[in-house]
Scaffold this motif. Structure first.
Motif, PDB file in Angstrom:
ATOM      1  N   ALA A   6       0.829  -1.211   0.000  1.00 26.02           N
ATOM      2  CA  ALA A   6       0.000   0.000   0.000  1.00 26.02           C
ATOM      3  C   ALA A   6       0.864   1.263   0.000  1.00 26.02           C
ATOM      4  N   LYS A   7       1.944   1.249   0.780  1.00 23.33           N
ATOM      5  CA  LYS A   7       2.841   2.412   0.816  1.00 23.33           C
ATOM      6  C   LYS A   7       3.529   2.611  -0.531  1.00 23.33           C
ATOM      7  N   LEU A   8       4.010   1.521  -1.117  1.00 27.92           N
ATOM      8  CA  LEU A   8       4.651   1.616  -2.432  1.00 27.92           C
ATOM      9  C   LEU A   8       3.658   2.110  -3.484  1.00 27.92           C
ATOM     10  N   TRP A   9       2.447   1.573  -3.457  1.00 29.25           N
ATOM     11  CA  TRP A   9       1.415   1.976  -4.403  1.00 29.25           C
ATOM     12  C   TRP A   9       1.137   3.469  -4.288  1.00 29.25           C
ATOM     13  N   SER A  10       1.037   3.970  -3.053  1.00 26.34           N
ATOM     14  CA  SER A  10       0.732   5.390  -2.859  1.00 26.34           C
ATOM     15  C   SER A  10       1.868   6.276  -3.360  1.00 26.34           C
ATOM     16  N   LEU A  11       3.097   5.782  -3.276  1.00 27.27           N
ATOM     17  CA  LEU A  11       4.232   6.557  -3.792  1.00 27.27           C
ATOM     18  C   LEU A  11       4.124   6.758  -5.298  1.00 27.27           C
ATOM     19  N   PHE A  12       3.686   5.730  -5.999  1.00 26.35           N
ATOM     20  CA  PHE A  12       3.616   5.813  -7.454  1.00 26.35           C
ATOM     21  C   PHE A  12       2.322   6.441  -7.957  1.00 26.35           C
ATOM     22  N   CYS A  13       1.283   6.366  -7.176  1.00 30.54           N
ATOM     23  CA  CYS A  13      -0.020   6.867  -7.636  1.00 30.54           C
ATOM     24  C   CYS A  13      -0.272   8.316  -7.247  1.00 30.54           C
ATOM     25  N   ASN A  14       0.463   8.828  -6.307  1.00 21.85           N
ATOM     26  CA  ASN A  14       0.238  10.195  -5.868  1.00 21.85           C
ATOM     27  C   ASN A  14       1.067  11.184  -6.673  1.00 21.85           C
ATOM     28  N   GLN A  15       0.938  11.120  -7.974  1.00 18.22           N
ATOM     29  CA  GLN A  15       1.677  12.068  -8.790  1.00 18.22           C
ATOM     30  C   GLN A  15       1.095  13.455  -8.594  1.00 18.22           C
ATOM     31  N   GLU A  16       1.926  14.445  -8.823  1.00 20.64           N
ATOM     32  CA  GLU A  16       1.464  15.820  -8.679  1.00 20.64           C
ATOM     33  C   GLU A  16       0.866  16.304  -9.993  1.00 20.64           C
ATOM     34  N   HIS A  17      -0.141  17.128  -9.856  1.00 24.81           N
ATOM     35  CA  HIS A  17      -0.808  17.721 -11.002  1.00 24.81           C
ATOM     36  C   HIS A  17      -0.569  19.223 -10.929  1.00 24.81           C
ATOM     37  N   LYS A  18       0.054  19.765 -11.962  1.00 21.62           N
ATOM     38  CA  LYS A  18       0.404  21.187 -11.956  1.00 21.62           C
ATOM     39  C   LYS A  18      -0.809  22.036 -12.311  1.00 21.62           C
ATOM     40  N   VAL A  19      -1.004  23.064 -11.497  1.00 23.21           N
ATOM     41  CA  VAL A  19      -2.115  23.999 -11.648  1.00 23.21           C
ATOM     42  C   VAL A  19      -1.544  25.412 -11.661  1.00 23.21           C
ATOM     43  N   ILE A  20      -2.001  26.242 -12.605  1.00 22.74           N
ATOM     44  CA  ILE A  20      -1.657  27.660 -12.516  1.00 22.74           C
ATOM     45  C   ILE A  20      -2.921  28.425 -12.154  1.00 22.74           C
ATOM     46  N   ILE A  21      -2.781  29.349 -11.223  1.00 21.54           N
ATOM     47  CA  ILE A  21      -3.896  30.205 -10.811  1.00 21.54           C
ATOM     48  C   ILE A  21      -3.602  31.586 -11.381  1.00 21.54           C
ATOM     49  N   VAL A  22      -4.457  32.014 -12.312  1.00 25.20           N
ATOM     50  CA  VAL A  22      -4.243  33.285 -12.990  1.00 25.20           C
ATOM     51  C   VAL A  22      -5.507  34.135 -12.906  1.00 25.20           C
ATOM     52  N   GLY A  23      -5.350  35.374 -13.260  1.00 27.93           N
ATOM     53  CA  GLY A  23      -6.450  36.332 -13.256  1.00 27.93           C
ATOM     54  C   GLY A  23      -5.859  37.707 -13.070  1.00 27.93           C
ATOM     55  N   THR A  84       1.449  22.138 -17.426  1.00 26.23           N
ATOM     56  CA  THR A  84       0.251  22.528 -16.679  1.00 26.23           C
ATOM     57  C   THR A  84      -0.932  21.661 -17.107  1.00 26.23           C
ATOM     58  N   GLU A  85      -1.609  21.079 -16.115  1.00 22.99           N
ATOM     59  CA  GLU A  85      -2.803  20.272 -16.384  1.00 22.99           C
ATOM     60  C   GLU A  85      -4.092  21.055 -16.184  1.00 22.99           C
ATOM     61  N   PHE A  86      -4.046  22.029 -15.265  1.00 23.32           N
ATOM     62  CA  PHE A  86      -5.241  22.805 -14.949  1.00 23.32           C
ATOM     63  C   PHE A  86      -4.912  24.282 -14.891  1.00 23.32           C
ATOM     64  N   ILE A  87      -5.802  25.070 -15.451  1.00 17.66           N
ATOM     65  CA  ILE A  87      -5.760  26.522 -15.314  1.00 17.66           C
ATOM     66  C   ILE A  87      -6.932  26.882 -14.398  1.00 17.66           C
ATOM     67  N   ILE A  88      -6.636  27.602 -13.335  1.00 15.06           N
ATOM     68  CA  ILE A  88      -7.718  28.197 -12.542  1.00 15.06           C
ATOM     69  C   ILE A  88      -7.686  29.683 -12.867  1.00 15.06           C
ATOM     70  N   LEU A  89      -8.741  30.155 -13.510  1.00 12.84           N
ATOM     71  CA  LEU A  89      -8.878  31.579 -13.824  1.00 12.84           C
ATOM     72  C   LEU A  89      -9.812  32.180 -12.787  1.00 12.84           C
ATOM     73  N   VAL A  90      -9.299  33.140 -12.038  1.00 15.82           N
ATOM     74  CA  VAL A  90     -10.105  33.792 -11.008  1.00 15.82           C
ATOM     75  C   VAL A  90     -10.611  35.117 -11.582  1.00 15.82           C
ATOM     76  N   VAL A  91     -11.934  35.282 -11.559  1.00 21.78           N
ATOM     77  CA  VAL A  91     -12.571  36.487 -12.084  1.00 21.78           C
ATOM     78  C   VAL A  91     -13.184  37.260 -10.921  1.00 21.78           C
ATOM     79  N   ASP A  92     -12.896  38.544 -10.869  1.00 20.29           N
ATOM     80  CA  ASP A  92     -13.515  39.436  -9.896  1.00 20.29           C
ATOM     81  C   ASP A  92     -14.908  39.760 -10.428  1.00 20.29           C
ATOM     82  N   SER A  93     -15.933  39.226  -9.802  1.00 17.45           N
ATOM     83  CA  SER A  93     -17.301  39.335 -10.313  1.00 17.45           C
ATOM     84  C   SER A  93     -17.899  40.735 -10.218  1.00 17.45           C
ATOM     85  N   ILE A  94     -17.204  41.663  -9.571  1.00 17.74           N
ATOM     86  CA  ILE A  94     -17.717  43.036  -9.537  1.00 17.74           C
ATOM     87  C   ILE A  94     -16.932  43.960 -10.473  1.00 17.74           C
TER      88      ILE A  94
END
Length: 179
Positions: A6-23, A84-94
């Motif tokens: 289980a520990k070995l499995w978690s080492l290989f399965c917990n890859q990081e996913h790169k996210v950029i937060i922009v806006g 980058t796998e995910f872009i988080i675009l933050v919009v100021d709604s006002i």
């Protein structure tokens, strides 16, 4: 033996996913990052360069890059795009006056080769403010329905209370492994 596996499995399965937060500046990017990290509001100042933090959601590791949104910094956003796998675009709604700039920046990013496989989460932030635009209004103005080559989701939120942020993260985790 099962625990070791289980520990070995978690080492290989917990890859990081790169996210950029922009806006744009003052949209709430850093506030959102630290809500994810500590579940509390942190007093922030304008980000010069970037902040990076690892956020873990249900054994999924996201390496989140919060990138400064001032006009002078936007031209350097592309230096963060690689892998980058995910872009988080933050919009100021006002901030109705600068929504056209947000739209320009979004489509410039989506046209970049390094982001061709990235999924896009749009946070319609500051939903607690009187007179704010709804997520549907922002979606229409940003013409999100025309985005066909990137999975996307728009989520109403309030960075100060954390409302809506978990739903955005849930959408991101649901996208992992989907191509």
């Amino acid at each position: 033996m099962g625990l070791l596996f289980a520990k070995l499995w978690s080492l290989f399965c917990n890859q990081e996913h790169k996210v950029i937060i922009v806006g744009l500046d003052n949209a709430g990017k850093t506030t959102i990052l630290y809500q994810f990290l500590m579940n509390e509001v942190v007093h922030t100042s304008p980000t010069i360069g970037s902040n990076v933090e690892e956020i873990v959601v249900k054994n999924t590791h996201f390496l989140m890059w919060d990138i400064g949104g001032q006009e002078s910094l936007r031209s350097s956003w592309n230096t963060y795009y690689s892998n980058t796998e995910f872009i988080i675009l933050v919009v100021d709604s006002i901030d109705r006056e600068r929504l056209a700039i947000t739209r320009e920046e979004l489509y410039r990013m989506l046209a970049h080769e390094d982001l061709r496989k990235a999924a896009v989460l749009i946070f319609a932030n500051k939903q607690d403010m009187k007179g704010c635009m709804t997520a549907a209004e922002i979606s229409k103005y940003l013409t999100l329905s025309s985005i066909k080559d990137h999975p996307w989701h728009i989520q109403s939120c309030c960075a100060l209370t954390g409302e809506g942020l978990c739903q955005g993260l849930e959408w991101m985790t649901s996208r992992i492994g989907v191509s």
